[in-house]
Every structure is written in structure tokens, then in C-alpha cells.
Design an enzyme around this catalytic site. Structure first.
Site, PDB file in Angstrom:
ATOM      1  N   GLU A  93       0.854  -1.174   0.000  1.00  0.00           N
ATOM      2  CA  GLU A  93       0.000   0.000   0.000  1.00  0.00           C
ATOM      3  C   GLU A  93       0.906   1.247   0.000  1.00  0.00           C
ATOM      4  O   GLU A  93       1.884   1.266   0.745  1.00  0.00           O
ATOM      5  CB  GLU A  93      -0.895   0.036   1.243  1.00  0.00           C
ATOM      6  CG  GLU A  93      -1.911   1.175   1.173  1.00  0.00           C
ATOM      7  CD  GLU A  93      -2.862   1.210   2.384  1.00  0.00           C
ATOM      8  OE1 GLU A  93      -2.751   0.355   3.277  1.00  0.00           O
ATOM      9  OE2 GLU A  93      -3.701   2.098   2.402  1.00  0.00           O
ATOM     10  N   GLU A 153      -5.658  -3.264  12.445  1.00  0.00           N
ATOM     11  CA  GLU A 153      -5.314  -4.034  11.241  1.00  0.00           C
ATOM     12  C   GLU A 153      -6.246  -5.233  11.090  1.00  0.00           C
ATOM     13  O   GLU A 153      -6.664  -5.561   9.979  1.00  0.00           O
ATOM     14  CB  GLU A 153      -3.852  -4.480  11.268  1.00  0.00           C
ATOM     15  CG  GLU A 153      -2.836  -3.343  11.461  1.00  0.00           C
ATOM     16  CD  GLU A 153      -3.031  -2.146  10.546  1.00  0.00           C
ATOM     17  OE1 GLU A 153      -3.616  -2.293   9.455  1.00  0.00           O
ATOM     18  OE2 GLU A 153      -2.608  -1.033  10.938  1.00  0.00           O
TER      19      GLU A 153
HETATM   20  N1  BES Z   1      -3.195   0.702   5.799  1.00  0.00           N
HETATM   21  C1  BES Z   1      -2.488   1.347   6.849  1.00  0.00           C
HETATM   22  C2  BES Z   1      -1.011   1.256   6.690  1.00  0.00           C
HETATM   23  C3  BES Z   1      -0.428   2.093   5.593  1.00  0.00           C
HETATM   24  C4  BES Z   1      -0.408   3.428   5.710  1.00  0.00           C
HETATM   25  C5  BES Z   1       0.127   1.553   4.478  1.00  0.00           C
HETATM   26  C6  BES Z   1       0.155   4.201   4.701  1.00  0.00           C
HETATM   27  C7  BES Z   1       0.665   2.317   3.484  1.00  0.00           C
HETATM   28  C8  BES Z   1       0.683   3.648   3.593  1.00  0.00           C
HETATM   29  C9  BES Z   1      -2.824   0.755   8.208  1.00  0.00           C
HETATM   30  O1  BES Z   1      -4.062   0.164   8.296  1.00  0.00           O
HETATM   31  C10 BES Z   1      -2.832   1.901   9.159  1.00  0.00           C
HETATM   32  O2  BES Z   1      -3.699   2.699   9.104  1.00  0.00           O
HETATM   33  N2  BES Z   1      -1.817   1.950  10.025  1.00  0.00           N
HETATM   34  C11 BES Z   1      -1.614   3.033  10.939  1.00  0.00           C
HETATM   35  C12 BES Z   1      -1.804   2.586  12.353  1.00  0.00           C
HETATM   36  C13 BES Z   1      -3.232   2.642  12.753  1.00  0.00           C
HETATM   37  C14 BES Z   1      -3.437   2.086  14.126  1.00  0.00           C
HETATM   38  C15 BES Z   1      -3.825   4.018  12.688  1.00  0.00           C
HETATM   39  C16 BES Z   1      -0.196   3.485  10.742  1.00  0.00           C
HETATM   40  O3  BES Z   1       0.558   2.761  10.113  1.00  0.00           O
HETATM   41  O4  BES Z   1       0.132   4.556  11.232  1.00  0.00           O
HETATM   42 ZN    ZN Z   2      -5.648   1.460   8.600  1.00  0.00          ZN
END
Ligand code: BES
Ligand code: ZN
Length: 883
Positions: A129, A306
């Protein structure tokens, strides 16, 4: 607006077109090696638009071979360049086969397939992603192309004994030359950004789980040998999350195994790859000795987040990246509810509101402001923002409040039923919630489309003769980049009215029939202004407005301070108590900033509320700790026309120290009374008591250096990281003579533990003292600091640039220079991280003239470098736009 050199062209939401080609089946055969990995892909493609050429996304790939329906293409039959691979004259349906070579060990951007750790002791993993899959194989790398994947991995067994990919295991075996293979079939169609693989020497822990639908699932957490003992807490969190999603939202897991992997090299927090979540180690590893109480709660929240994406994101995904908030806003909301149910609702809400204020309101007030659903972007990586996440979650929360718990649940059920296996939009989401409840939610689209924080003005008037109370609400949103005129938004305002004795009044609006009246009402302000008349109100009441922070707005109320103090004392709900106290803090801060001192009467009213909470038994200790914790400088600076960070620091310190001095005796009493806490327990009530004890310690040390022995003793005795870090922080903030020795001791004690050393870096970088700048500069040379590791960078440079305004904004500009130099250096390694750090300069126009000029100069200097990444070029370009 023209893009600066290096930026990608702007994409617009209005230009969205359904894919002209689709991919139904994907077969990947991947021969893994850190230096050279060979990826063979077989794609079954279908053409939906006969006129459309076949254009695939392809980046950083060395193309070895391309075939259509088995026939090898020669060089003239395709073109490769600028991130694309165009196959000339292609007519579908067809089978496209490609063979490419990639070099994971040279991939420092940490997007696509890369190496975590060293070649000798590391492992291979992916991050796709948003647009990383195109760095693994040529593909239609967009979220509305959903395909079924079969993945075969091959690798040397000794170096890569564990092989993992999405879906269910479908065979494994030996190959010649000490190599082996494993195959995975994912039955659920998915977009390419959810693809993942992991290969390496990893240990694991495993549990069995039976879903409410009766499916037996293997839960497996994988980590490197030195970390596996710290995965037990995360495993408990996985089990809680799975059960909670079944019970609260009726969502079950849908594969035979759920794998979770920890890595120290990750640009983000964690990633929801289908059936194979990958976590930044800092959000997975936790035990009381090596992680704080906050870490434990963060692991709970991120594991939940997640996991919840499996439905809100994976089963129903986003049509395009403009819709990012569709999965992130909803999933953050679900994560908030999860933590609220399992840990502390009050604490989670306070932390979310603090974060919104510090990070989102300020983002919304500067040149990087954008709607929760942006209508344009150049680099999508730069839109994983507080606005998309936190404000996005607030919109979902407002809808949940307005529809009620059952109405919201049936709306979500309809959303999942309608769009399962498909890519959806915000319009789809609102339509499902609305249809399930027989209401038209289209006015809510404005929240997604309009940037800026609305200001909500509230004024009340009691009419003794008519025994009524009139509450007038008005909204106004200031212009933001590209949006000079703002529409009225639907704003739910939760209200309670208290009488002089602190009792909540039964609320009835004019014209409503009798019957049972509740003590809280949610008023919906749907126009620029409206007046609500409550009847049968005998005396002028004290209103408690925006209860639970029912909308992400800046509340401006004419409530006299004494009334706010009364709310902070009488509110039945912990969050609302804190909210009233925080409103008093803001007023005190404003007075200290304007006049050097806060108003004495107001100050003692506030002290009265906090003292009351401190002495009252039955009040959640975590709430008391939060009432003792003054909003940080970033949140207090919100709304100032011209920021002088030194003046903000001084005014905030006045308020903070004033509290500590005024409450020295009760703080000491409470600190002593909380002496006996189980060192190694992390259940929420124990965490809450520890939080309060450490808040008392911090305040006592602020008031008087004579309390240093308390902190020294705690440092020596501490058996858990929460207490040891709190004591170290207290010593540092007092500039105690032993602080240096304690810092050195801490580093020795935790040498070799990257996550704990990151806290040590962050503590020093965050010390609100201009000298922190020099300290950061020298720590950059510390052996435990690596430029290529995002956690190290965020701990040291992130804590400095984004969380230490006093030092970063040093009047001589040294803080700016240090960070700008670091950004340029990082940009060549990990552009996503460089771009995130660069947001520290985004609000430059809001500072006093000297700093404004210095920040501007650094922005220009960075922009003047050649070979900027698209990520950094985009942030710099938007920060300087209109200049
Ligand atoms: N899908 C995201 C991770 C992501 C973010 C992948 C940007 C690629 C680019 C994941 O679900 C997410 O939101 N992660 C957050 C933590 C969450 C608890 C808010 C993060 O990585 O900060
Ligand atoms: Zn997320």
C-alpha cells in the site's frame, strides 16, 4: 497550481474512470534472494473497453521477458518507461506473462519487496500500500482491480526457512540444492495493495481459534528469535479483536490462518495485508519490563485496527485512493470503540481529542489542509494524514451518534452485504447507512468534501418569565486552499443542562409532547445558525456543550469561567469533566500569553476542580492524571494568529507550574497513597493508578527540585519501563545533577534493544530546551541510530521537529537547519519518511516574522536541491503554494 520539479502530475477525483482492463486471476512464482529476486507473473486479463491500450504500472523492475498467450514479445511490441509498461496492439482476453528481476537489499524506500535487517541476519518482506506492488511485478496497480491470487515462493531453506503469503497454505516441498517451495491460494479477490509475502528465519507462537461461524483458525505471530518472547500480549490482543468484531459487528474471520509478522524496518505503524498482517515491531512487541503501559494500549489498538480492516478495507475495499478515508476513517472508529470497550473509554476519547487538536486542527489551518476525501493528489503517500484518519473517524462517530447504536449497526451490515468483494466509495457508504435507516445522509458528504475546522459559536439566554432557555448555535468555516466559500455542515451538538446544585435537568424542546425527558439531547445544527428553546427551565442553567466531543469543531462559548468550573465538578461523564477543565486551561493559557499571568480568580476556579478530582475517591485515576496534564504547546497554539513558540512555552509553563505549586500538598499525599502498585500488572485499573502516580511525580518535580530524590528512588527501584521512563523524564525536566548519569545508565541497561533506545532518543529530543537541538545533532552519530531505520528517525528527528516546538523553532534557526539537512539526506533513502518530517515546516506562515523568514528559507533551500523524490517535492510545493 504547477507541480515543482520532481513531483508527479496531479490526479483528480473527477477524472476517475473504471478500469479498461481487468485481471481475474494472478499466478505469481517468486524465486527469492536478497540480491536478485526473480518474479514470474501470469495474469488472466479481460478487456472492458475495446479501444483502450494495455498499460501496466511498473517501477524499479528489470524486465527479462514478456509473453502474450505464450508467445514471447520482441522489443518493438511494448514500451517501458516512466513507471509504465505499454503492450502495443493488445486485444483481450489474453494471458500476459512477465519475468522481472528486483533487488530487495537495495530497496531503502521500504516499498515493494525489501530486506529487513542485514543480509546475514535479516528477512524479506513486502509493503504494497498504496502503490508498491508495481515494484514487484508489472500490474494494474489500482485498488478497483480485484483478482484471485495463487502464489508460489521458492528460496534457500537455510536462509529462508519460513515462507508466507496471503491466503491458505496449498502445499510445500523440497527442491534441489537446499531449496524449498511453498504455495498459497487466497480465495478472496483482492486489490494488489493487499498482497504480501514474508521469507526468513523467524520464530513463531501459535494459538487455535474457532470463529462464531465454526471455522477453525490458526493464529500465528512471527518475529525474530530475540523478540518472540515479547509477542504474548499481541496474541491476546488478536484473540480479543477477533471475538470483539464478532460480538459488536457480527464480522467473522474468513481464512484458515491469520499470520502476523513483526519487523523493525517499516515506514508506517502496521499493514492489513490479507491474512498476513505486517507490523512495525513497536506496535507488536510488549511486556512490562521492556514496554510502557501506553505501548500495551497501542499494541491493543493497532492489532485491532489491522484486524478490523479484514472487513472494513479488505472484503470491502476502496474504489480509488481518493476514498482512502472509507477504510481508514471507519477502521480508526472501530479501533477506538474496541479500545474503549477493552481498556478505558474516557482515556481513549481524551487522547483522540488531544490528537485531533494538536495534529488535525493545525493541519486543517495550514497550506497542507485538504478534505477528508481529497479531490486531487500528486503523491498519495502524503495523504495518510490526521485529516483522513482522525477527522475521518470523527465523521463516522457523528454518524453513529445520529443513527444510534442499532441504526449504525444495521447500516454497516447493509454496507458490508452490498459491497462485499467489491471496491466502494464514500457515496456508497452514506447510501447504505441512510437506506438501512430510511434517512437521506447526502448532506453529510459536505464533511468529506470540505476542508477546514468549523467554528461553532454557542450562546445561551434564560427567560425567567417564560421559564425557558434558548441556545443559539452558529457555524462558520474559514477558507482553505482552493475552497474560498464554505457550506453549512450538519453538526450534532450533544447538550446537557445543569442546575445550581449540579443536577442534570430533564430536557424538553419547545413544541415536544410530554413523557420521559432525557438529560442529554443531541441537537443537529444543519444550517448556518439555529436557536433551540428548552422549556420548563426555572433558573439559568449551566450548559455542558459538545458532550463527548460530539463534532470535530472549535467551540466558542460565552459560558462564564465559573460555569465551566462547575461543569468540571458536576459532569457525570469523565470525558466531559476533562473537556471543561481543558477549556479552562485554554483560557488561562490565553491570559498568560497576553498578560504574563493568568487571571487569579479563574486560576483558583481551575485549581479547585483539579483538587476536587484529586481528592475525590471514585474518580477514575486515569482521568485525574489527564486533568493534571496541561494541553501541549501544539494544541495551545492552535487558533493563534501569529505564533511565537518561546512565548507559547513560557505561558504554558506558567499554567503548568502554577498548578503544581498550588497543589503540592494534595499531589504529595496522592503520590504517597498510590505507593503500592503491582509492578508487572498491565490491566487497565493498574495502568490508571500508575498513570496518576507518575503524573503526580511529574507535577511535584516541576514544582520543586526538592522532590528529585523521589524521582531518583523511583528510577532505581523501577521494575517496569513505565516507571523507569517516567522517573528519567522527571529527572531530565528538573535538570537534576543525576540526570546525565541516569541517561547513561538507561542506555547501558537497554543496549541492544532498539525499541527502548528509541524512547531514550525521543525523550532527549523532546526536552523543551533549545539545547535539545545540539543534543539531537550529536545523537545522530550514536551507534544505535541508523538513517535507514524509520523508527530511529521518527524517535530522534520526529520527536524534535514535530513534538518539541520550543527547540525546533529556536530563534537562531539552528533547529530548522538541522532538520532540513536531515530531510535532504533522508530523501535519497526513504522518501516517505523525509516527506513526513517536512510537514514540520508546513505551517511556516503562522509564525512570527523572524521564524517565518527562517522557515521559508529552509523550504526554498530544500526545494532547490535536484533529484527530489515525488513525496518531498509534493509537500514542499504545497507548503510554498501561493508564495
Ligand atoms: N493501511 C495502513 C497502513 C499504511 C499506511 C500503508 C500508509 C501504506 C501507507 C494501516 O491500516 C494503518 O492505518 N496503520 C496506521 C496505524 C493505525 C493504528 C492508525 C499506521 O501505520 O500509522
Ligand atoms: Zn488502517
Amino acid at each position: 497550481m504547477n507541480e515543482p520539479a520532481g513531483a508527479k502530475p496531479t490526479r483528480f477525483l473527477r477524472d476517475y474512470r473504471a478500469p479498461a482492463w481487468r485481471i481475474d486471476e494472478v499466478e505469481l512464482d517468486i524465486d527469492l534472494d536478497a540480491a536478485a529476486t526473480i518474479v514470474h507473473a501470469r495474469l488472466a486479463l479481460r478487456q472492458e473497453d475495446a479501444a483502450a491500450p494495455l498499460e501496466l504500472d511498473a517501477e524499479a523492475l528489470e524486465l527479462l521477458e514478456l509473453r502474450v498467450d505464450g508467445r514471447m514479445l520482441d522489443a518493438g511490441e511494448f514500451t517501458q518507461g516512466e513507471g509504465r509498461l505499454v503492450v502495443h496492439g493488445a486485444r483481450g482476453p489474453l494471458v500476459l506473462e512477465s519475468r522481472v528481476r528486483i533487488a530487495p537489499e537495495r530497496n531503502t524506500a521500504l516499498q515493494g519487496l525489501y530486506l529487513s535487517g542485514t543480509r546475514e541476519h535479516g528477512f524479506l518482506l513486502t509493503q504494497c500500500e498504496a502503490e508498491g506492488f508495481r515494484r514487484i511485478t508489472p500490474f494494474l496497480d489500482r485498488s478497483d482491480v480485484l483478482a484471485r491470487y495463487t502464489v508460489t515462493l521458492r528460496a534457500e531453506r537455510a536462509r529462508y526457512p519460513v515462507l508466507l503469503a496471503n491466503g491458505n497454505a496449498d502445499g510445500a516441498g523440497e527442491l534441489d540444492g537446499g531449496r524449498h517451495w511453498a504455495r498459497f491460494v487466497d480465495p478472496h479477490p483482492k486489490p494488489s495493495y493487499l498482497f504480501a509475502l514474508v521469507a526468513g528465519r523467524l520464530e513463531s507462537i501459535e494459538r487455535a481459534f474457532v470463529t462464531a461461524e465454526g471455522r477453525r483458525v490458526r493464529l500465528v505471530i512471527h518475529a525474530e528469535a530475540d523478540a518472540i518472547a515479547r509477542c504474548g500480549w499481541a496474541m491476546q490482543c488478536v484473540e480479543h479483536a477477533m471475538r470483539w468484531d464478532e460480538q459488536r459487528f457480527g464480522r467473522c474471520y474468513d481464512l484458515d490462518a491469520f499470520h502476523v509478522v513483526a519487523t523493525h524496518d517499516f515506514t508506517m505503524g502496521a499493514m492489513e495485508n490479507k491474512g498476513l498482517n505486517i507490523f512495525n515491531a513497536k506496535y507488536l512487541l510488549a511486556d512490562p519490563v521492556n514496554a510502557t503501559d501506553d505501548d500495551h494500549r497501542h499494541v491493543l489498538a493497532v492489532v485491532g485496527h489491522e484486524y478490523f480492516h479484514n472487513w472494513s478495507g479488505n472484503r470491502v475495499t476502496c474504489r480509488d485512493w481518493f476514498q482512502l478515508c472509507l477504510k481508514e476513517g471507519l477502521t480508526v472508529y472501530r479501533e477506538q470503540e474496541f479500545e474503549s470497550d477493552l481498556a478505558s473509554r474516557t482515556l481513549r476519547r481524551i487522547e483522540d481529542v488531544r490528537l485531533l487538536w494538536r495534529a488535525q486542527f493545525s493541519e486543517d489551518a495550514g497550506p497542507l489542509a485538504h478534505p477528508v476525501r481529497p479531490d486531487r493528489y500528486s503523491e498519495i503517500n502524503n495523504f495518510y494524514t490526521a485529516t483522513v484518519y482522525e477527522k475521518g473517524a470523527e465523521i463516522v462517530r457523528m454518524l453513529a451518534v445520529v443513527l444510534g447504536r442499532d441504526g449504525f449497526r444495521s447500516g454497516l451490515d447493509l454496507y458490508f452485504a452490498r459491497h462485499d468483494g467489491h471496491a466502494a466509495t464514500i457515496e456508497d457508504f452514506l447510501a447504505a447507512l441512510g437506506d438501512a435507516n430510511g434517512v437521506d445522509l447526502s448532506p453529510w458528504l459536505a464533511w468529506y468534501e470540505q476542508a477546514g475546522t468549523p467554528q461553532l459559536r454557542a450562546s445561551g439566554r434564560h427567560d425567567a418569565a417564560r421559564r425557558c432557555y434558548e441556545l443559539t448555535l452558529e457555524q462558520h468555516t474559514a477558507p482553505t486552499p482552493g475552497q474560498p466559500h464554505k457550506r453549512a455542515l450538519p453538526i450534532p451538538v450533544a447538550v446537557a443542562l445543569f442546575d445550581r446544585a449540579g443536577r442534570a435537568l430533564p430536557l424538553r424542546l419547545d413544541g415536544e409532547a410530554g413523557g420521559s425527558a432525557t438529560s442529554e439531547r443531541v441537537l443537529l445544527l444543519a444550517a448556518d445558525a439555529a436557536t433551540f428553546r428548552f422549556v420548563d427551565v426555572d433558573e439559568p442553567p449551566t450548559p455542558s456543550l459538545l458532550r463527548g466531543f460530539s463534532a470535530p469543531v472549535r467551540l466558542v462559548q460565552d459560558t462564564p469561567p465559573q460555569a465551566l468550573a462547575a461543569i468540571a465538578r458536576h459532569e457525570s461523564d469523565g470525558f466531559n469533566r476533562w473537556f471543561a477543565s481543558d477549556a479552562l486551561v485554554r483560557r488561562l493559557f490565553a491570559q498568560a500569553l497576553a498578560h504574563g499571568e493568568p487571571d487569579a480568580t479563574l486560576f483558583s476556579a481551575w485549581i479547585g476542580c483539579v483538587a476536587g478530582a484529586l481528592d475525590e475517591s471514585g474518580v477514575d485515576p486515569a482521568l485525574v492524571a489527564e486533568m493534571l496534564t496541561v494541553a501541549d504547546a501544539g494544541a495551545l497554539a492552535d487558533g493563534l494568529d501569529e505564533i511565537d513558540p518561546e512565548a507559547v512555552y513560557q505561558a504554558r509553563t506558567r499554567v503548568e507550574t502554577g498548578l503544581a505549586l498550588a497543589l503540592a500538598a494534595p499531589l504529595a499525599r496522592r503520590h504517597a497513597a498510590l505507593g503500592d502498585i503491582d509492578d508487572l500488572a498491565v490491566d487497565p485499573p493498574t495502568q490508571a493508578r500508575r498513570r496518576l502516580r507518575n503524573a503526580c511525580l511529574a507535577a511535584l518535580c516541576r514544582a520543586d527540585v526538592a522532590h528529585a530524590p523521589l524521582a531518583r528512588a523511583q528510577y532505581e527501584r523501577a521494575r517496569n519501563l513505565t516507571d523507569r521512563l517516567a522517573a528519567l523524564g522527571a529527572l531530565l525536566s528538573m535538570r537534576d545533577a543525576t540526570a546525565g548519569a541516569a541517561l547513561a545508565d538507561f542506555a547501558t541497561r537497554h543496549a541492544g534493544d532498539a525499541l527502548v533506545l528509541d524512547k531514550w532518543f525521543a525523550l532527549q529530543a523532546g526536552e523543551p530546551d533549545p539545547r535539545a537541538c545540539d543534543r539531537v545533532a550529536s545523537l545522530l552519530a550514536h551507534p544505535a541510530f541508523r538513517w535507514s531505520n524509520p523508527n530511529n528517525v521518527y524517535a530522534l528527528l520526529g520527536a524534535f521537529a514535530l513534538r518539541n516546538p520550543r527547540a525546533f523553532h529556536r530563534a537562531d534557526g539552528d533547529g530548522y537547519r538541522l532538520v532540513a539537512d536531515a530531510i535532504v539526506r533522508l530523501d535519497a533513502l526513504t522518501p516517505q519518511v523525509a516527506a513526513r518530517l517536512a510537514t514540520a515546516f508546513g505551517a511556516w506562515r503562522r509564525y512570527e516574522p523572524v521564524r517565518r523568514a527562517l522557515m521559508h528559507r529552509e523550504l526554498e533551500r530544500m526545494l532547490g536541491r535536484d533529484r527530489l523524490s515525488p513525496d518531498l517535492a509534493d509537500i514542499l510545493g504545497r507548503s510554498l503554494a501561493g508564495d
